[in-house]
Scaffold this motif. Structure first.
Motif, PDB file in Angstrom:
ATOM      1  N   TYR A  39      24.417  31.284   7.444  1.00 27.26           N
ATOM      2  CA  TYR A  39      25.359  31.905   6.504  1.00 27.26           C
ATOM      3  C   TYR A  39      26.520  32.834   7.200  1.00 27.26           C
ATOM      4  CZ  TYR A  39      21.996  31.393   2.551  1.00 27.26           C
ATOM      5  OH  TYR A  39      21.422  30.724   1.611  1.00 27.26           O
ATOM      6  N   LEU A  43      28.750  26.948   1.233  1.00 29.78           N
ATOM      7  CA  LEU A  43      27.228  26.948   1.215  1.00 29.78           C
ATOM      8  C   LEU A  43      26.531  26.846  -0.032  1.00 29.78           C
ATOM      9  CD1 LEU A  43      26.803  30.166   3.510  1.00 29.78           C
ATOM     10  CD2 LEU A  43      26.534  27.872   4.130  1.00 29.78           C
ATOM     11  N   LEU A  48      25.636  35.898  -1.240  1.00 27.31           N
ATOM     12  CA  LEU A  48      26.089  35.883   0.040  1.00 27.31           C
ATOM     13  C   LEU A  48      26.434  37.299   0.675  1.00 27.31           C
ATOM     14  CD1 LEU A  48      26.669  34.209   2.699  1.00 27.31           C
ATOM     15  CD2 LEU A  48      28.921  33.825   1.624  1.00 27.31           C
ATOM     16  N   GLN A  83      23.343  39.124   1.352  1.00 25.10           N
ATOM     17  CA  GLN A  83      22.555  38.608   2.526  1.00 25.10           C
ATOM     18  C   GLN A  83      23.246  39.018   3.939  1.00 25.10           C
ATOM     19  OE1 GLN A  83      19.880  36.936   2.652  1.00 25.10           O
ATOM     20  NE2 GLN A  83      19.515  35.952   0.861  1.00 25.10           N
TER      21      GLN A  83
END
Length: 295
Positions: A8, A25, A32, A35
């Motif tokens: 990522y 992704l 995202l 994360q």
């Protein structure tokens, strides 16, 4: 730290955008962002500077990006060699080398290997000896092609049946171009382009009879192709190996060997106690057979 998070992070660094990376992704933008925040919290440092139109990496982020790519590449390499068929020899071989005629011998060996095992895939990495040994040490390469000497404490090796010749790449209209060969005294006042490799510097210092750094070093190079362009632009004389740059026909360049002659022996090296994939093991068997056959 999960491999997934590193993937990522690499995607965001490449896209320079959370939204662009999320689309790439195939995950949601809020997911995202969360994360990435978790990754920054885990490492205890900000990795990005968030702007209006794009995000950039902090110093810590640039360091992580370099290491993350190495880690992900190593994971991908390992998985690829585990996911090989049990009925045939397959998998991937990673070979690094500088610019040398010895790569032709490697190519011939790979051709023979692939004729018998067409499911094998090879990957070539070009770099100088310092680059190659760094990637060998980190497990990103299986084999390296380097100029002697070899660190026998760290690597196993075999000498290849190929020898390169040291000399000078220069313009055909340069003052030295009329000479049959080049002696150390010819280079005293000339602007020189030299390789950044430590072993090369030591070899040339020995041939010159003095520390090469005492001469007029106009610049350094990693690989020769771009250095040859600098020679064409009349920026200096490149100390290099023969047969790497085409000097025939309409080329502006010519190559003159050293006198006394300075030869470079080439070794194929790999880490001691290396555990090879099936593909890499078969390659090693093939190249050992070819070397023995050539002697």
């Amino acid at each position: 730290m999960e491999i997934r998070l590193l993937r990522y992070f690499i995607a965001v660094a490449n896209q320079q955008s959370i939204s662009g990376a999320a689309q790439y992704l195939h995950i949601s933008q809020p997911t995202l962002s969360r994360q990435l925040s978790d990754l920054e919290a885990e490492l205890g440092t900000p990795l990005f500077t968030r702007g209006n139109r794009k995000i950039t990496l902090t110093t810590e982020g640039m360091f992580l990006l370099r290491k993350a790519k190495e880690i992900v590449d190593l994971v991908d390499k390992t998985e690829a060699n585990f996911n090989q068929s049990t009925e045939m020899i397959s998998g991937e071989i990673y070979i690094g080398g500088g610019e040398t005629e010895a790569m032709r011998f490697i190519g011939q060996t790979l051709k023979e290997l692939l004729q018998n095992h067409p499911a094998v895939q090879f990957h070539l990495y070009s770099g100088n000896a310092d680059d190659i040994t760094d990637k060998l040490d980190s497990g990103l390469l299986d084999f390296g092609i380097v100029i002697e000497p070899t660190d026998k404490q760290k690597y196993d090796y075999m000498q290849l049946p190929a020898t390169d010749t040291w000399g000078v790449l220069m313009r055909k209209d340069s003052p030295l171009a009329t000479k049959e060969f080049i002696q150390p005294t010819d280079l005293i006042d000339k602007p020189l382009l030299i390789s950044r490799q430590t072993t090369v510097e030591n070899e040339l210092t020995g041939w010159l009879g003095q520390d090469i750094k005492n001469l007029n070093i106009a610049g350094t190079y990693n690989l020769l192709y771009n250095a040859a362009i600098m020679v064409e632009e009349n920026l200096g004389y490149a100390l290099c190996l023969d047969k790497l740059i085409n000097t025939s026909g309409d080329s502006l360049l010519c190559f003159k060997p050293f006198h006394p002659r300075l030869k470079a022996n080439l070794n194929i090296i790999w880490k001691k106690h290396q555990v090879f994939s099936q593909a890499a093991s078969r390659f090693l068997e093939q190249i050992r057979y070819n070397i023995e056959k050539s002697n």
